[in-house]
Scaffold this active site. Structure first.
Site, PDB file in Angstrom:
ATOM      1  N   HIS A  97     -54.678 -47.745  29.447  1.00 39.30           N
ATOM      2  CA  HIS A  97     -53.346 -47.351  29.365  1.00 39.30           C
ATOM      3  C   HIS A  97     -52.692 -48.266  30.167  1.00 39.30           C
ATOM      4  O   HIS A  97     -53.017 -48.222  31.393  1.00 39.30           O
ATOM      5  CB  HIS A  97     -53.068 -45.973  29.234  1.00 39.30           C
ATOM      6  CG  HIS A  97     -51.718 -45.619  28.581  1.00 39.30           C
ATOM      7  ND1 HIS A  97     -50.564 -45.917  29.409  1.00 39.30           N
ATOM      8  CD2 HIS A  97     -51.252 -45.530  27.308  1.00 39.30           C
ATOM      9  CE1 HIS A  97     -49.507 -45.696  28.729  1.00 39.30           C
ATOM     10  NE2 HIS A  97     -49.638 -45.362  27.468  1.00 39.30           N
ATOM     11  N   GLU A  99     -50.169 -47.130  31.969  1.00 44.34           N
ATOM     12  CA  GLU A  99     -49.867 -46.502  33.128  1.00 44.34           C
ATOM     13  C   GLU A  99     -51.160 -46.262  34.140  1.00 44.34           C
ATOM     14  O   GLU A  99     -50.894 -46.115  35.200  1.00 44.34           O
ATOM     15  CB  GLU A  99     -49.456 -44.850  32.728  1.00 44.34           C
ATOM     16  CG  GLU A  99     -48.224 -44.967  31.871  1.00 44.34           C
ATOM     17  CD  GLU A  99     -47.914 -44.083  30.845  1.00 44.34           C
ATOM     18  OE1 GLU A  99     -48.553 -42.825  31.034  1.00 44.34           O
ATOM     19  OE2 GLU A  99     -46.869 -44.413  30.121  1.00 44.34           O
ATOM     20  N   GLY A 175     -41.797 -45.422  26.263  1.00 43.91           N
ATOM     21  CA  GLY A 175     -41.074 -44.277  26.975  1.00 43.91           C
ATOM     22  C   GLY A 175     -39.653 -44.844  27.251  1.00 43.91           C
ATOM     23  O   GLY A 175     -38.924 -44.232  27.755  1.00 43.91           O
TER      24      GLY A 175
HETATM   25  P1  PGA Z   1     -44.243 -43.226  23.997  1.00 41.39           P
HETATM   26  O1  PGA Z   1     -45.583 -43.652  24.762  1.00 41.39           O
HETATM   27  O2  PGA Z   1     -44.437 -43.351  22.473  1.00 41.39           O
HETATM   28  O3  PGA Z   1     -43.431 -42.398  24.644  1.00 41.39           O
HETATM   29  O4  PGA Z   1     -43.164 -44.828  24.157  1.00 41.39           O
HETATM   30  C1  PGA Z   1     -46.492 -44.520  23.908  1.00 41.39           C
HETATM   31  C2  PGA Z   1     -47.673 -44.653  25.105  1.00 41.39           C
HETATM   32  O5  PGA Z   1     -47.610 -44.744  26.227  1.00 41.39           O
HETATM   33  O6  PGA Z   1     -48.975 -44.521  24.287  1.00 41.39           O
END
Ligand code: PGA
Length: 253
Positions: A97, A99, A175
């Site tokens: 991911h 992140e 996000g």
């Molecule tokens: P989001 O996140 O739907 O809040 O944009 C998606 C993700 O990071 O998998």
């Protein structure tokens, strides 16, 4: 037809009580059992077994971990192994991911190892890829995403790559409330499928599910999922509201 997947990514959210509440609502869903659609719920690690128990009667709902480590066992404090996930009956794991790449310095070489160990223990990897805003603005997104696929996945045999799910998540849409247009999503998904086809042939490219992630909501899921190369979504924020996520599950084609 490729498996259509609504994947929830709770990230680091929910107390135990909130997780229970959300899982109870998903456990009460009665009308989600068609042959080619599944939901996959990636919960924080402490809730994996609870989620497994709560959703045990749901034939089309599976539990995912949000990460696993490159080693099997040993002195790696705080990490979770694919073997542990397998032993708990957890059948999916998010790998790479954005992140994890950004805050935990995960690079494609490490992700290739994570993919290998997940497959070795029969935990299906959901491999995340996607470009930053700067790369999109420079119009280099196609080369960038193709390189992520090559570096992290293309060492796999055809027999192995068909067991991987790919999630395209443009970082600028995660996000932020800013979704890629359905045309932008389709364009990239087609490019990903073409890249798979060049490497493995069309029989392989045709069966790999490619999910879109980045601000998928109840009110835009139908439009995005209706694109021919979009096989569902990986959903962050909207997956924390049960009704919203169920709407997204029902938007799968
Ligand atoms: P989001 O996140 O739907 O809040 O944009 C998606 C993700 O990071 O998998």
């Amino acid at each position: 037809m490729r498996t259509q997947i609504a994947a929830a990514n709770w990230k680091m959210n929910c107390t135990l009580q909130q997780a229970e509440d959300l899982l109870n609502k998903l456990s009460a869903v009665t009308d989600f059992n068609t042959s080619n659609k599944i939901a996959v719920i990636a919960v924080p690690a402490p809730y994996l077994l609870l989620a497994k128990q709560k959703l045990a009667h749901q034939a089309n709902m599976f539990v995912a971990a949000q990460n696993c480590y490159i080693k099997n066992y040993g002195a790696y404090t705080g990490e979770i192994s694919a073997e542990m996930l397998q032993s708990m009956g957890i059948s999916y794991v998010l790998i790479g991911h954005s992140e994890r790449r950004e805050y935990f310095n995960e690079n494609n070489a490490m992700l290739a190892e994570k993919i290998n160990i997940a497959l070795e223990y029969e935990v299906t990897p959901i491999f995340c890829c996607g470009e930053s805003l700067a790369i999109r603005e420079a119009d280099n997104q196609n080369e960038f995403v193709a390189q992520q696929l090559k570096d992290a996945l293309f060492h796999l045999s055809a027999a192995k790559i068909v067991k991987v799910v790919i999630a395209y998540e443009p970082i600028w849409a995660i996000g932020t409330g800013k979704t890629a247009s359905s045309a932008q999503a389709q364009e990239m998904h087609q490019h990903i499928r073409k890249t798979l086809e060049i490497q493995y042939g069309s029989a392989v490219a045709d069966v790999v599910s490619v999910l879109y992630g980045g601000s998928v909501k109840g009110n835009n899921a139908v439009e995005i999922f209706s694109q021919p190369d979009v096989d569902g979504g990986l959903v962050g924020g909207a997956s924390l509201i049960a009704e919203e996520f169920v709407t997204i599950m029902n938007a799968l084609k």
